[in-house]
Write a protein that holds these residues in place. Structure first.
Motif, short mmCIF file in Angstrom:
data_model
loop_
_atom_site.label_atom_id
_atom_site.label_comp_id
_atom_site.label_asym_id
_atom_site.label_seq_id
_atom_site.Cartn_x
_atom_site.Cartn_y
_atom_site.Cartn_z
N TYR A 51 0.94 -1.10 0.04
CA TYR A 51 -0.07 -0.05 -0.05
C TYR A 51 1.00 1.28 0.05
O TYR A 51 1.81 1.37 1.06
CB TYR A 51 -0.85 -0.19 1.13
CG TYR A 51 -1.85 1.23 1.46
CD1 TYR A 51 -2.84 1.69 0.40
CD2 TYR A 51 -1.72 1.82 2.79
CE1 TYR A 51 -3.50 2.67 0.67
CE2 TYR A 51 -2.91 2.90 2.84
CZ TYR A 51 -3.59 3.24 1.92
OH TYR A 51 -4.52 4.30 2.04
N LYS A 57 1.46 -2.68 4.82
CA LYS A 57 -0.14 -3.02 4.48
C LYS A 57 0.14 -3.55 3.09
O LYS A 57 0.75 -2.69 2.25
CB LYS A 57 -0.94 -2.22 4.66
CG LYS A 57 -1.10 -1.93 6.12
CD LYS A 57 -2.44 -1.05 6.47
CE LYS A 57 -2.64 -0.95 7.99
NZ LYS A 57 -3.99 0.19 8.48
N HIS A 58 -0.64 -4.44 2.72
CA HIS A 58 -0.64 -4.89 1.03
C HIS A 58 -1.91 -5.27 0.73
O HIS A 58 -2.70 -5.84 1.36
CB HIS A 58 0.33 -6.11 1.42
CG HIS A 58 1.75 -5.91 2.00
ND1 HIS A 58 1.71 -6.33 3.33
CD2 HIS A 58 2.95 -5.60 1.48
CE1 HIS A 58 3.02 -5.99 3.62
NE2 HIS A 58 3.54 -5.55 2.52
N ASN A 59 -1.81 -5.06 -0.80
CA ASN A 59 -3.00 -5.78 -1.68
C ASN A 59 -2.22 -6.98 -2.09
O ASN A 59 -0.97 -7.17 -2.47
CB ASN A 59 -3.19 -4.73 -2.63
CG ASN A 59 -4.13 -3.69 -2.15
OD1 ASN A 59 -5.06 -3.75 -1.44
ND2 ASN A 59 -3.46 -2.49 -2.44
N SER A 140 -7.73 -7.17 -0.67
CA SER A 140 -7.50 -5.77 -0.34
C SER A 140 -7.16 -5.61 0.72
O SER A 140 -7.51 -6.07 1.86
CB SER A 140 -8.44 -4.86 -1.06
OG SER A 140 -9.54 -4.86 -0.17
N THR A 141 -6.32 -4.19 1.22
CA THR A 141 -6.07 -3.69 2.52
C THR A 141 -6.84 -2.54 2.60
O THR A 141 -7.43 -1.98 1.63
CB THR A 141 -4.62 -3.62 2.73
OG1 THR A 141 -4.42 -3.21 4.17
CG2 THR A 141 -4.01 -2.21 2.01
N GLU A 142 -7.00 -1.92 3.63
CA GLU A 142 -7.66 -0.59 4.06
C GLU A 142 -9.14 -0.59 3.31
O GLU A 142 -9.49 0.58 3.36
CB GLU A 142 -6.76 0.51 3.64
CG GLU A 142 -5.37 0.54 4.25
CD GLU A 142 -5.77 1.42 5.46
OE1 GLU A 142 -5.59 2.62 5.38
OE2 GLU A 142 -5.45 0.61 6.56
N GLY A 149 -7.29 0.58 -0.01
CA GLY A 149 -6.35 -0.05 -0.45
C GLY A 149 -6.67 -0.60 -1.93
O GLY A 149 -5.66 -0.57 -2.92
N ASP A 152 -5.98 2.26 -4.24
CA ASP A 152 -4.53 2.39 -4.32
C ASP A 152 -4.05 1.29 -5.43
O ASP A 152 -3.04 1.67 -6.25
CB ASP A 152 -3.86 2.20 -3.08
CG ASP A 152 -2.31 2.59 -3.04
OD1 ASP A 152 -1.95 3.92 -3.02
OD2 ASP A 152 -1.43 1.69 -2.94
#
Length: 380
Positions: A51, A57-59, A140-142, A149, A152
């Motif tokens: 991200y 944090k990651h997708n 996804s994140t966030e 995420g 992004d």
């Protein structure tokens, strides 16, 4: 308990044990765990995309080959745990009531239960020698903080989704087939007043009073004939004032609007603008507004093959209901970026359990979701 049911329960327990509250700055553990499942259990090619605003944090995108047509979608973050739990939030607690197995824990419904279904569905298809070359998985994140995420991911990796025909989002729907999703706006309103000593309020202009006046007008505005019953409004946060003996000169609040697919979002935006303009004309206080997040209401085409196959299966077990979901999700991002693609929202868990203390999912519903998706994906 079937092998599939045992597997999905095990991986759900392992996911819930990993703390991935959206407020946490580091989600490396959940990323590592999901990547391991995708690579080792499913044998997929996995790309982990940090991200941009937080490299911890990651997708995650996973696939057999590029050019995939269907994407099964989940998200890795949960809302915060909060207080008032009677169960352990980061440990799955199981209770059997009236032949139903309830699994409690943060994220069981929204949406680690859905994530477990995604993994188990692909595992079943692979074990049955079904071709999964045109299916991908996206986590996804966030998501819980304005679907940031997914947005992004689109900045750097949008091209990967260009061939996609259908995005299937495994958010909780009570196993109803979600062919629509309500839109939502997050709006920040600011009221500017004038400070004075609390013993002489007539010399000041109370910004909190001004915000209260605005709220009455905002609520009245959504009762217009073309909006009434189709838009809801919730005042989520409000802050203002420094001391009890000072007339506050500033008040800020955030408001959540939700609207059905038959509401034209640009019309709602115009209603908000007109309301602020009118208040600035008639009030001594002055008002500003800012959109924090805007997600349009969306609808899946009734001709979508996967939608119809999924509906057929749910009808065959007498559990079919087609709905438009009241919450926002990554589906709105997909539809905005790829208008010619479709989406379906379908998963275990209920809207009523989302973001609640003692959140739970019914184990048997996980199994139904897997069976429904396997049947629909094979039948395309």
């Amino acid at each position: 308990m079937s092998t599939t049911l045992g597997y999905v329960k095990t991986i759900l327990e392992q996911m819930v044990a990993i703390d991935s509250q959206s407020s946490n700055e580091n989600h490396e553990e959940i990323t590592h765990y999901m990547t391991s499942l995708l690579e080792n259990d499913l044998g997929l090619i996995v790309e982990v995309v940090p991200y941009s605003k937080n490299p911890h944090k990651h997708n995650i995108i996973a696939y057999k080959r590029l050019g995939f047509k269907v994407v099964l979608c989940g998200h890795l973050d949960t809302v915060n745990i909060g207080s008032g739990w009677t169960k352990e939030p980061l440990k799955c607690t199981t209770e059997v009531v009236d032949d139903k197995t309830y699994i409690y824990g943060r994220g069981t419904s929204d949406m680690k239960g859905g994530n477990a279904v995604i993994i188990a569905t692909l595992k079943r298809l692979i074990e049955n020698n079904n071709n999964i070359d045109d299916i991908a998985i996206f986590f996804s994140t966030e998501e819980e903080v304005g679907v940031r995420g997914c947005q992004d991911f689109m900045v750097s990796h949008r091209h990967m989704f260009e061939p996609v025909e259908t995005f299937v989002v495994l958010e909780p729907t009570n196993l109803y087939v979600g062919s629509g999703q309500n839109g939502h706006y997050w709006v920040k309103y600011t009221c500017h007043g004038k400070s004075a000593h609390g013993c002489m309020p007539q010399d000041g202009l109370n910004a909190i009073d001004g915000m209260a006046d605005l709220n009455c007008v905002l609520k009245e505005a959504i009762t217009a004939p073309d909006l009434n019953g189709h838009v809801i409004l919730n005042i989520g946060t409000i802050e203002g004032g420094d001391k009890v003996n000072i007339v506050p000169d500033l008040c800020i609040e955030t408001v959540y609007y939700q609207f059905e697919p038959n509401v034209f979002d640009k019309h709602l935006e115009e209603i908000i603008k007109q309301t602020i303009d009118q208040m600035n004309e008639i009030s001594y206080a002055q008002y500003e507004y800012e959109f924090i997040s805007k997600i349009s209401a969306i609808k899946c085409r009734s001709t979508n093959v996967l939608l119809n196959k999924l509906s057929e299966y749910m009808k065959s077990i007498n559990q079919f209901k087609e709905v438009s979901l009241p919450y926002g999700s990554d589906a709105a991002v997909f539809k905005k970026e790829f208008p010619s693609s479709d989406f379906i929202i379908f998963g275990p868990g209920t809207v009523e359990q989302m973001h609640k203390t003692d959140e739970f999912v019914v184990l048997e519903h996980l199994n139904i979701a897997i069976e429904a998706l396997v049947t629909a994906l094979k039948g395309r």
